[in-house]
Design an enzyme around this catalytic site. Sequence first.
Site, PDB file in Angstrom:
ATOM      1  N   ASP A 178     -10.678   2.140  -3.177  1.00 32.16           N
ATOM      2  CA  ASP A 178     -11.207   1.932  -1.828  1.00 32.16           C
ATOM      3  C   ASP A 178     -12.725   2.028  -1.821  1.00 32.16           C
ATOM      4  O   ASP A 178     -13.355   1.753  -0.801  1.00 32.16           O
ATOM      5  CB  ASP A 178     -10.628   2.981  -0.865  1.00 32.16           C
ATOM      6  CG  ASP A 178      -9.288   2.531  -0.312  1.00 32.16           C
ATOM      7  OD1 ASP A 178      -8.917   1.363  -0.533  1.00 32.16           O
ATOM      8  OD2 ASP A 178      -8.613   3.339   0.347  1.00 32.16           O
ATOM      9  N   ASP A 225       0.833  -1.204   0.000  1.00 28.03           N
ATOM     10  CA  ASP A 225       0.000   0.000   0.000  1.00 28.03           C
ATOM     11  C   ASP A 225       0.874   1.264   0.000  1.00 28.03           C
ATOM     12  O   ASP A 225       2.096   1.215   0.252  1.00 28.03           O
ATOM     13  CB  ASP A 225      -0.891  -0.043   1.257  1.00 28.03           C
ATOM     14  CG  ASP A 225      -2.182   0.753   1.112  1.00 28.03           C
ATOM     15  OD1 ASP A 225      -2.301   1.543   0.165  1.00 28.03           O
ATOM     16  OD2 ASP A 225      -3.067   0.583   1.972  1.00 28.03           O
TER      17      ASP A 225
HETATM   18  C1  DGJ Z   1      -5.816   1.894   1.923  1.00 32.04           C
HETATM   19  C2  DGJ Z   1      -6.199   0.644   1.183  1.00 32.04           C
HETATM   20  O1  DGJ Z   1      -6.672   0.941  -0.074  1.00 32.04           O
HETATM   21  C3  DGJ Z   1      -7.225  -0.098   2.020  1.00 32.04           C
HETATM   22  O2  DGJ Z   1      -7.707  -1.220   1.327  1.00 32.04           O
HETATM   23  C4  DGJ Z   1      -6.588  -0.493   3.320  1.00 32.04           C
HETATM   24  O3  DGJ Z   1      -5.543  -1.388   3.077  1.00 32.04           O
HETATM   25  C5  DGJ Z   1      -6.084   0.741   4.053  1.00 32.04           C
HETATM   26  N1  DGJ Z   1      -5.250   1.549   3.198  1.00 32.04           N
HETATM   27  C6  DGJ Z   1      -5.322   0.354   5.282  1.00 32.04           C
HETATM   28  O4  DGJ Z   1      -4.751   1.422   5.890  1.00 32.04           O
END
Ligand code: DGJ
Length: 721
Positions: free
Chosen positions: A533, A464
């Site tokens: 997200d 991430d």
């Molecule tokens: C952003 C990601 O896109 C989410 O799926 C998740 O992993 C969060 N970060 C965790 O902080």
Amino acid sequence: MKAGPAPAVPPVRIDGASGTILLRTTRSVYVLRADSATGSVLHVHWGAVLPWADAVALPVWSEHDDSFAGRRDGVEEYPVDGGARFGVPALEVRFADGSSPLEPTVRDVVLEADDHVVVRLQDRTRPLAWELHYRVPAGGDVLERWTEFHHTGTAADGDILLLRHASAHWPLPQRPAWRLGSVHGAWSREGSLDRCALPVGETVLGSRRGHTGHHANPWATLDAGDADEEHGEVWTVALAASGSWRLTAQHTAAGRTGVVAGEGHEGHELRLAPGGTHRTAVSLALHTDRGFGGASRAFHHHLRTHVLPHPGELRPVLYNSWEATSFAVDEENQIALAKRAAALGAELFVLDDGWFRGRDDDRAGLGDWTPHPRRFPRGLRPLADEVHRLGMAFGLWVEPEMVNADSDLHRRHPDWVLHLPDRTATELRHQMVLDFSRPEVTDWALTWLRRVVADNAVDFLKWDFNRSFSEAGVPGPAPDARRVHVAHARGVHRVLDRLRARFPHLRIEACAGGGGRVDPAVLARTDQVWTSDNTDAVDRLAIQHGFSQLYPAGVMSAWVTDSPNPLTGRVVPLRFRFHSAMAGVLGIGGDLTRWTDAELAEAAHLVQLYKDIRPVVQQGIQFRLLAPGEGPLTSVQYLDASGERAVVLIWRTSPAFGTSCPPLRLRELAPEARYRDEATGREWSGATLTGFGMPLPELPRGDCASALVRLRRVDGRGRNT
Ligand code: DGJ
């Protein structure tokens, strides 16, 4: 006597006398001419296949000759800043004496390999040489270009600053008008497709964020305004870069159009010391006469054939705990979720954020990559072992490029973050960016990543990246202080490459707060990407539509989450949520401890169904039958390479009483073949399904209705038989 194979058309042909070079893809050609008299490398043609004799003889366009005109603006393969050139330069420099103008001369043309030709240039008097690389990857329509710079001088010449150092300029043919297609968006709203008239001037798409970005993606389509989804000429230009980037579509008043594609935004500079070299990112481009859908399919084919590390593998159905438990993960609740996920048929369990020391929320912990002592007192291994015992692979979330101020790492190495001493270090999501252009930082990251993967039997990493750059520079009087906008991402690539080399079994999902770092360079070193997200199954249809313009369904990670959706509050039936996510790499991200038995049973059935259609969805050819927002229905068709199976997904987000939907005309089925609907047993000919259309399956009443149709060829005469 048996006839031998037809002579293959060489991917590159060169005519020494005229300097003409012809690049031949499967369905188009690209012609340029290296003119040693003027030092220019001039564009001749890009599009329909022409006979070689014509390509050599075609004249090069030239602007009206007056004292205000840039005579070759728009038709140079790699325009520089210098001479009577007034368009967007691909190359702009500053020499140590402060001067800029370049005077290119063509040194030679070198055939490096059958599919790779290089035009070598150098400045007439200054110590700079540059090479234009062209490659024709086999079996498709995509061309690759990149440029290499060499400082050929000595210490006495001083450093050369590269102010613009594009990978390529892609000149387009002359048409009365042009339309530019691209995606824009934001966090949780990636991939909004936009097609609008290209005005005279310079239209810039890009990222100043140090990462590819949610707000734009490094590709553009151009067409003369007459293409549609399945017809017409379309040109696509893309850039394989994961840092800041810029695509400038230039449409000159004199009627020339082209796209300059390169890393770095304005003000970004690279310093070349004597003897130094720099190789740009690769720019990819294609021409098709099969509309936007054809352009997408050609790109998908290229990414699968030449870019993805394991294109032949099917991506597993994953479960990810982020939306269920957020930061409050512990061994017990993760095992409870893992058991339910396994019962549904998940093949990979991913433990998301919150597993490491100090990480109780987003204010602390990033940088301290050891298990959280209270949540995982026995470490992660018992969870990993249990996940494996349940028959799933074990995945783990990491965010290696980030640090919280409240972490031991930051207390130890405050200088490792992107910062400038007299500027306020802006924190976004309470975190700062570690400078991955520095070897000591990437060495540190590799060391702990190797340890974590090995100690915990990790099969899959979700990598991430949750904030954009700010105060990005190098402290001190460095002239190219902003190079981190490009160099950081290259450091990330190196770590990914080395990690994969060390753990060949490891699979990686790229994520940057959803789809903030999706590009062909990331796809060369990861296996799938977290698309957004935003897991609202209705919003996802538009996001996935934008995603599909360049990237194939086989890398598009999509989860089924809870209803109402935690982000939008929208209530969506489970079946629709599944059908939306089944259009890519299916995952589940809901709180399974709260799903009813009936929901769990329905979910298990849909996972099973997905596994059946997965090869067709993930590895088949995709046709966008009906785009979201253009009518009551949205629909996508996938066709497997053998032509044996087709899968159609249909969504209707809200009923439109009184409107009738015509039969769905499918694509590229064999007209004489018979196809059976695997659910109803009804059979139709390919001619009917493509010509008349597939009668629409009955959709449930109300909002968010959807259907999945599986067709199988039943006449026993598939393409492979
Ligand atoms: C952003 C990601 O896109 C989410 O799926 C998740 O992993 C969060 N970060 C965790 O902080």
